[in-house]
Design a protein around this motif. Structure first.
Motif, mmCIF file in Angstrom:
data_model
loop_
_atom_site.group_PDB
_atom_site.id
_atom_site.type_symbol
_atom_site.label_atom_id
_atom_site.label_comp_id
_atom_site.label_asym_id
_atom_site.label_seq_id
_atom_site.Cartn_x
_atom_site.Cartn_y
_atom_site.Cartn_z
ATOM 1 N N SER A 225 0.813 -1.149 0.051
ATOM 2 C CA SER A 225 -0.080 -0.085 0.101
ATOM 3 C C SER A 225 1.015 1.352 -0.009
ATOM 4 N N PRO A 226 1.400 1.609 -1.166
ATOM 5 C CA PRO A 226 2.300 2.653 -1.438
ATOM 6 C C PRO A 226 1.879 3.936 -0.471
ATOM 7 N N LEU A 227 0.522 4.292 -0.799
ATOM 8 C CA LEU A 227 0.104 5.541 -0.050
ATOM 9 C C LEU A 227 0.420 5.788 1.593
ATOM 10 N N LYS A 228 0.069 4.476 2.211
ATOM 11 C CA LYS A 228 0.491 4.226 3.576
ATOM 12 C C LYS A 228 1.792 4.807 3.820
ATOM 13 N N LEU A 229 2.801 4.443 3.067
ATOM 14 C CA LEU A 229 4.089 5.212 3.128
ATOM 15 C C LEU A 229 4.406 6.853 2.660
ATOM 16 N N PHE A 230 3.885 6.690 1.539
ATOM 17 C CA PHE A 230 4.254 8.001 0.870
ATOM 18 C C PHE A 230 3.545 9.410 1.526
ATOM 19 N N LEU A 231 2.148 8.937 1.804
ATOM 20 C CA LEU A 231 1.402 9.988 2.408
ATOM 21 C C LEU A 231 1.891 10.837 3.579
ATOM 22 N N PRO A 232 2.249 9.954 4.599
ATOM 23 C CA PRO A 232 2.776 10.680 5.711
ATOM 24 C C PRO A 232 4.119 11.321 5.462
ATOM 25 N N ILE A 233 4.965 10.942 4.576
ATOM 26 C CA ILE A 233 6.023 11.335 4.223
ATOM 27 C C ILE A 233 5.637 12.934 3.668
ATOM 28 N N SER A 234 4.803 12.948 2.652
ATOM 29 C CA SER A 234 4.392 14.109 2.076
ATOM 30 C C SER A 234 3.627 15.079 3.095
ATOM 31 N N LEU A 268 5.312 16.301 -4.783
ATOM 32 C CA LEU A 268 6.020 15.361 -5.928
ATOM 33 C C LEU A 268 5.824 13.990 -4.885
ATOM 34 N N VAL A 269 6.324 13.868 -3.609
ATOM 35 C CA VAL A 269 6.041 12.575 -3.063
ATOM 36 C C VAL A 269 4.764 12.155 -2.984
ATOM 37 N N PHE A 270 3.673 12.911 -2.831
ATOM 38 C CA PHE A 270 2.087 12.513 -2.886
ATOM 39 C C PHE A 270 1.936 11.740 -4.362
ATOM 40 N N LEU A 271 2.216 12.523 -5.315
ATOM 41 C CA LEU A 271 2.311 12.239 -6.804
ATOM 42 C C LEU A 271 2.848 10.821 -6.714
ATOM 43 N N ILE A 272 4.005 10.515 -6.401
ATOM 44 C CA ILE A 272 4.836 9.460 -6.562
ATOM 45 C C ILE A 272 3.962 8.211 -5.855
ATOM 46 N N LEU A 274 0.863 8.038 -5.273
ATOM 47 C CA LEU A 274 -0.454 8.090 -6.056
ATOM 48 C C LEU A 274 -0.230 6.833 -7.299
ATOM 49 N N VAL A 275 0.872 7.225 -8.059
ATOM 50 C CA VAL A 275 1.139 6.370 -9.240
ATOM 51 C C VAL A 275 1.636 5.116 -8.705
ATOM 52 N N SER A 276 2.436 5.045 -7.665
ATOM 53 C CA SER A 276 2.729 3.812 -7.228
ATOM 54 C C SER A 276 1.468 2.732 -6.809
ATOM 55 N N GLU A 277 0.647 3.586 -6.248
ATOM 56 C CA GLU A 277 -0.699 2.802 -5.674
ATOM 57 C C GLU A 277 -1.423 2.237 -6.817
ATOM 58 N N GLN A 278 -1.492 2.931 -7.825
ATOM 59 C CA GLN A 278 -2.061 2.428 -9.208
ATOM 60 C C GLN A 278 -1.433 1.432 -9.806
ATOM 61 N N ILE A 279 0.000 1.485 -9.707
ATOM 62 C CA ILE A 279 0.742 0.425 -10.526
ATOM 63 C C ILE A 279 0.628 -0.852 -9.621
ATOM 64 N N THR A 280 0.454 -0.765 -8.212
ATOM 65 C CA THR A 280 0.381 -1.635 -7.421
ATOM 66 C C THR A 280 -1.051 -2.645 -7.696
ATOM 67 N N ASN A 281 -1.862 -1.939 -7.790
ATOM 68 C CA ASN A 281 -3.404 -2.438 -8.063
ATOM 69 C C ASN A 281 -3.585 -3.068 -9.389
ATOM 70 N N LEU A 282 -2.671 -2.484 -10.457
ATOM 71 C CA LEU A 282 -2.631 -3.218 -11.651
ATOM 72 C C LEU A 282 -1.656 -4.392 -11.508
ATOM 73 N N LEU A 283 -0.966 -4.456 -10.896
ATOM 74 C CA LEU A 283 0.036 -5.528 -10.756
ATOM 75 C C LEU A 283 -0.803 -6.689 -10.143
ATOM 76 N N TYR A 284 -1.421 -6.527 -9.078
ATOM 77 C CA TYR A 284 -2.231 -7.590 -8.302
ATOM 78 C C TYR A 284 -3.548 -8.070 -9.067
ATOM 79 N N ALA A 285 -4.032 -6.896 -9.784
ATOM 80 C CA ALA A 285 -5.209 -7.191 -10.529
ATOM 81 C C ALA A 285 -4.923 -8.269 -11.977
ATOM 82 N N THR A 286 -3.748 -7.770 -12.440
ATOM 83 C CA THR A 286 -3.146 -8.656 -13.621
ATOM 84 C C THR A 286 -2.856 -10.251 -13.004
#
Length: 297
Positions: A225-234, A268-272, A274-286
């Motif tokens: 869950s990338p946002l759980k890591l990046f959101l607090p840093i942001s 920038l950290v928040f956007l990274i 957000l993009v990581s979250e979408q990539i992760t969702n696509l990875l596991y959905a695939t």
């Protein structure tokens, strides 16, 4: 109790002494199980003793690491259920039925959770407590023992994540968090852990491997869950930018470059994340679409 076909995978490096007592007790506990010892480049009689005790043996020509030995065993195991345990005598065969019972109750991965008294030292217990807390924050569930190598798992599901597992000692960390992220059921069962057999030598270095464990938590956290890591840093950068702006505005009466840098970094950290979250969702959905499991996250 009647079990599905079970394969017990034991990574071993220079553990001849431990195997002498472990393998007979293991055979007595699980007479019909496949016992697979992966000799990770030992220089002692590990392979010979394992064969003499009736175990299947796969030998690495050189030491590749504990995780690499587990992956070798998982690829070769014949059972539908895997039990992973150490060769040094700390993990007791009598505890295995407790793990298998939880698999039959519906869990996909069951970890033997050690208590405080089972830790090698107070420092090791404190480090593991920190790791467990970090992991719990990431997965949103209580994690009782992130680093325990004593576990039972469904073979088909475990093999899905072999490409993610490191070759070193942090494979339990990675596999546990990956199972949580994939929506599989993970359980923890308290187990008693015996003292290491005399002559056995731990291959874990607290500072070196402790830092690696922590890095693995953050690495898998970005997969989980990338946002759980990046959101607090942001948020930290944003709060710093706002605070610095208030300070500079009250002292020099203007918006400074430092304030701008902190606020831009926050975005920038928040956007990274957000993009990581979408990539992760696509990875596991695939992955789910490929294996047809259809399990939810």
């Amino acid at each position: 109790m009647t079990y599905e076909r079970v394969s017990v995978i034991i990574p071993a490096k220079n553990e001849a002494l431990g195997l002498q007592s472990l393998l007979p007790a293991l055979r007595a506990q699980l007479p019909n199980a496949q016992i697979l010892v992966v000799d990770d480049g030992s220089t002692d009689d590990t392979a010979r003793i394992a064969r003499a005790e009736g175990a299947d043996v796969i030998r690495h020509p050189y030491s590749k690491g504990n995780g690499a030995a587990i992956k070798t065993g998982a690829r070769s195991a014949k059972g539908t259920l895997l039990v992973l345990m150490d060769a040094d005598g700390q993990h007791q065969p009598s505890e295995i039925p407790k793990l298998l019972e939880q698999l039959h109750a519906g869990y996909d991965l069951v970890v033997g959770a050690r208590g405080k008294d089972a830790q090698a030292s107070w420092g090791r217990w404190l480090a593991n407590a920190v790791y467990n807390r970090f992991a719990s924050l990431f997965v949103g569930q209580p994690v009782a023992d992130l680093t325990s190598g004593f576990r039972a798992v469904r073979a088909e599901l475990f093999r899905e994540f072999l490409h993610m597992l490191p070759n070193g000692f942090s494979y339990p960390t990675t596999s546990t968090m990956a199972f949580f992220r994939a929506g599989y059921s993970v359980g923890f069962v308290p187990v008693d852990v015996a003292a290491r057999k005399a002559g056995g030598k731990s291959h874990i270095r607290v500072l070196r491997d402790g830092a690696r464990f922590l890095l693995i938590i953050f690495r898998v956290g970005t997969l989980y869950s990338p946002l759980k890591l990046f959101l607090p840093i942001s948020a930290l950068f944003f709060a710093g930018g706002v605070g610095y702006y208030l300070y500079t505005f009250s002292t020099v009466g203007r918006f400074t470059n430092g304030t701008g840098l902190l606020l831009i970094t926050s975005v920038l950290v928040f956007l990274i994340g957000l993009v990581s979250e979408q990539i992760t969702n696509l990875l596991y959905a695939t992955r789910r679409s490929q294996d047809g499991s259809g399990r939810s996250e």
